[in-house]
Design an enzyme around this catalytic site. Structure first.
Site, PDB file in Angstrom:
ATOM      1  N   SER A 165      18.812 -35.562   3.489  1.00 11.01           N
ATOM      2  CA  SER A 165      17.679 -34.643   3.542  1.00 11.01           C
ATOM      3  C   SER A 165      16.711 -35.063   4.643  1.00 11.01           C
ATOM      4  CB  SER A 165      16.951 -34.620   2.191  1.00 11.01           C
ATOM      5  OG  SER A 165      16.224 -35.829   1.998  1.00 11.01           O
ATOM      6  N   LYS A 177      11.412 -43.407  -6.644  1.00 10.62           N
ATOM      7  CA  LYS A 177      11.357 -42.627  -7.885  1.00 10.62           C
ATOM      8  C   LYS A 177      12.722 -42.041  -8.248  1.00 10.62           C
ATOM      9  CE  LYS A 177       9.826 -38.061  -6.274  1.00 10.62           C
ATOM     10  NZ  LYS A 177       8.788 -37.022  -6.455  1.00 10.62           N
ATOM     11  N   ASP A 178      13.677 -42.073  -7.290  1.00 10.79           N
ATOM     12  CA  ASP A 178      15.036 -41.586  -7.563  1.00 10.79           C
ATOM     13  C   ASP A 178      15.970 -42.682  -8.049  1.00 10.79           C
ATOM     14  OD1 ASP A 178      14.363 -39.022  -6.732  1.00 10.79           O
ATOM     15  OD2 ASP A 178      14.976 -39.384  -4.659  1.00 10.79           O
ATOM     16  N   ARG A 214       8.166 -34.311 -16.144  1.00  7.76           N
ATOM     17  CA  ARG A 214       6.842 -34.933 -16.121  1.00  7.76           C
ATOM     18  C   ARG A 214       5.773 -33.928 -15.696  1.00  7.76           C
ATOM     19  NH1 ARG A 214       3.787 -36.367 -11.892  1.00  7.76           N
ATOM     20  NH2 ARG A 214       5.500 -35.920 -10.449  1.00  7.76           N
ATOM     21  N   ARG A 215       6.055 -33.233 -14.597  1.00  7.07           N
ATOM     22  CA  ARG A 215       5.104 -32.222 -14.137  1.00  7.07           C
ATOM     23  C   ARG A 215       5.005 -31.076 -15.136  1.00  7.07           C
ATOM     24  NH1 ARG A 215       7.624 -32.741  -8.179  1.00  7.07           N
ATOM     25  NH2 ARG A 215       6.140 -34.237  -7.274  1.00  7.07           N
ATOM     26  N   ARG A 242      14.897 -26.757  -7.454  1.00  9.75           N
ATOM     27  CA  ARG A 242      15.417 -27.933  -6.769  1.00  9.75           C
ATOM     28  C   ARG A 242      15.768 -27.619  -5.321  1.00  9.75           C
ATOM     29  NH1 ARG A 242      20.141 -30.418  -9.114  1.00  9.75           N
ATOM     30  NH2 ARG A 242      19.591 -32.058  -7.629  1.00  9.75           N
ATOM     31  N   GLN A 247      11.859 -28.269   2.437  1.00  6.01           N
ATOM     32  CA  GLN A 247      11.891 -27.024   3.194  1.00  6.01           C
ATOM     33  C   GLN A 247      12.479 -25.880   2.377  1.00  6.01           C
ATOM     34  OE1 GLN A 247      12.881 -29.986   4.283  1.00  6.01           O
ATOM     35  NE2 GLN A 247      11.566 -30.415   6.041  1.00  6.01           N
ATOM     36  N   THR A 248      13.523 -26.172   1.606  1.00  6.53           N
ATOM     37  CA  THR A 248      14.132 -25.150   0.754  1.00  6.53           C
ATOM     38  C   THR A 248      13.143 -24.646  -0.283  1.00  6.53           C
ATOM     39  OG1 THR A 248      16.343 -26.109   1.029  1.00  6.53           O
ATOM     40  CG2 THR A 248      15.997 -24.683  -0.873  1.00  6.53           C
ATOM     41  N   ARG A 249      12.395 -25.549  -0.878  1.00  6.52           N
ATOM     42  CA  ARG A 249      11.426 -25.131  -1.900  1.00  6.52           C
ATOM     43  C   ARG A 249      10.305 -24.291  -1.286  1.00  6.52           C
ATOM     44  NH1 ARG A 249      10.883 -30.519  -5.828  1.00  6.52           N
ATOM     45  NH2 ARG A 249      12.834 -31.440  -5.158  1.00  6.52           N
ATOM     46  N   CYS A 288      15.705 -38.799 -16.644  1.00  4.23           N
ATOM     47  CA  CYS A 288      15.254 -37.459 -16.258  1.00  4.23           C
ATOM     48  C   CYS A 288      15.202 -36.484 -17.426  1.00  4.23           C
ATOM     49  CB  CYS A 288      16.167 -36.902 -15.161  1.00  4.23           C
ATOM     50  SG  CYS A 288      15.916 -37.695 -13.563  1.00  4.23           S
TER      51      CYS A 288
END
Length: 368
Positions: free
Chosen positions: A48, A122-123, A172-173, A190, A194-196, A283
């Site tokens: 990414s 965080k991943d 979480r959000r 997801r 840029q996609t979002r 997750c």
């Protein structure tokens, strides 16, 4: 918010901002960006724009720290396609959790295809594949979330009308959003940044939330609407931190990345990950945690919640940064004891097994 044309422009320019030309992209699962010389260090990364920006930041810091790594071709960046990047139509909780973003990197590392792996911390699961260590974190970026909407009337979550749709794959959000306004609808959202942003501009959702750190690293802060303060939404564990992983017996790589470690960031991330580990977090569980060091004191805040935001329990603790793991562990154990009904057990047959299986298969094939 920038128009759709600016979103498309960002898609085109993101690779350049990360430090490489668009021609470096290929559709193959593994690719080498530089092939001019035998590299001293091979960096494994996801493909990414954000992951590549982080890999190039690591390369730059290695060159600044070691003269031999300044030479052209001394550090090679190798892109690996992960399962998490390929499966975008399902929530992470449905397809195996955070390990989907690290599994292929672990395999490449233990197979000696790369020397180090650069991760968004965080991943990274709290459980590392045996034979690897994660001894280095770079200086941390802003850890807060940001609110983004294409509608200029919506500046914050509180401005959204009842029934509005927010795109986010983060439980979480979701929990913290719904705790503010239970009429809002949070849908799976997801893909890379840029996609979002493109989906947002196309009207698929009314707003979305992203990590401020990612926008800063890709020089895309013009797209954010507002920064969400910590008292409104606690960030994800390790958000804004970049970690570097290597084989535990690779002395050369250990020497190189030790020079890049930022002790304050490492202490805060260790505390947060200890909190997550104590809660058996993954997750499928809405968990947030944030540690900061102020005046020589490590201060930690964390929460555990129901997905719908109807119940949130919090913990706060502080102490000497050298006791970071203890501080995080005790905070997690406290919440776990107080609210066992909010914990979804983390089982070996799930994420850990998913991480170990491909590594063992690759090692067995190499011996055959």
């Amino acid at each position: 918010m920038p128009t759709m044309s600016r979103v498309i422009l960002a898609l085109a320019l993101a690779p350049l901002a990360a430090g490489f030309a668009p021609s470096a992209w290929t559709s193959t699962a593994r690719q080498s960006v530089q092939m001019e010389a035998e590299p001293l260090v091979r960096i494994g990364t996801r493909g990414s724009p954000l992951a590549l920006a982080q890999a190039y930041e690591t390369k730059k810091r290695l060159g600044e720290a070691f003269d031999e790594l300044k030479e052209e071709g001394a550090v090679d960046i190798i892109v690996l396609k992960t399962s998490g990047d390929m499966i975008l139509d399902k929530a992470l909780k449905e397809i195996g959790g955070k390990g989907l973003f690290t599994k292929e990197l672990d395999v490449a590392l233990l197979s000696n295809e790369v020397d180090i792996c650069v991760h968004s911390m965080k991943d990274v699961p709290t459980w590392l594949v045996p034979g690897t260590v994660l001894p280095c974190t770079l200086p941390r970026e802003d850890t807060r979330d940001v609110f983004i909407s294409a509608n200029p009337a919506y500046k914050t979550i509180k401005d959204l009308p009842d029934g509005s749709v927010i795109g986010s794959a983060s439980l979480r959000r979701q929990a913290q959003i719904l705790a503010q306004n239970p009429t809002l609808k949070v849908v799976n959202f997801r893909g890379n940044v840029q996609t979002r942003l493109r989906k947002l501009e196309d009207g698929e959702v009314d707003a979305t939330l992203l990590a401020h750190a990612g926008l800063i690293r890709m020089e895309m802060t013009d797209f954010l609407t507002s920064v969400i303060e910590m008292d409104e939404m606690i960030p994800a564990v390790s958000q804004g931190a970049i970690g570097i992983q290597c084989r535990e017996d690779d002395e050369k790589s250990l020497k190189y990345i030790a020079a890049l470690n930022h002790p304050e960031t490492k202490s805060c991330v260790d505390c947060e990950r200890a909190f997550l580990a104590a809660l058996d977090g993954n997750c499928r569980t809405p968990i947030a945690g944030q540690a900061v060091i102020e005046g020589g004191v490590l201060k930690f805040k964390g929460l555990l919640a129901k997905e719908d935001g109807t119940e949130i329990v919090r913990a706060e603790s502080s102490g000497d940064p050298k006791d970071a793991v203890k501080i995080g562990t005790e905070a997690g154990e406290k919440l776990k004891a107080e609210s066992p009904h909010l914990i979804e057990a983390f089982q070996l047959s799930g994420e850990e097994q998913m991480l170990v299986a491909p590594v063992k298969a690759k090692q067995a094939a190499a011996k055959a």
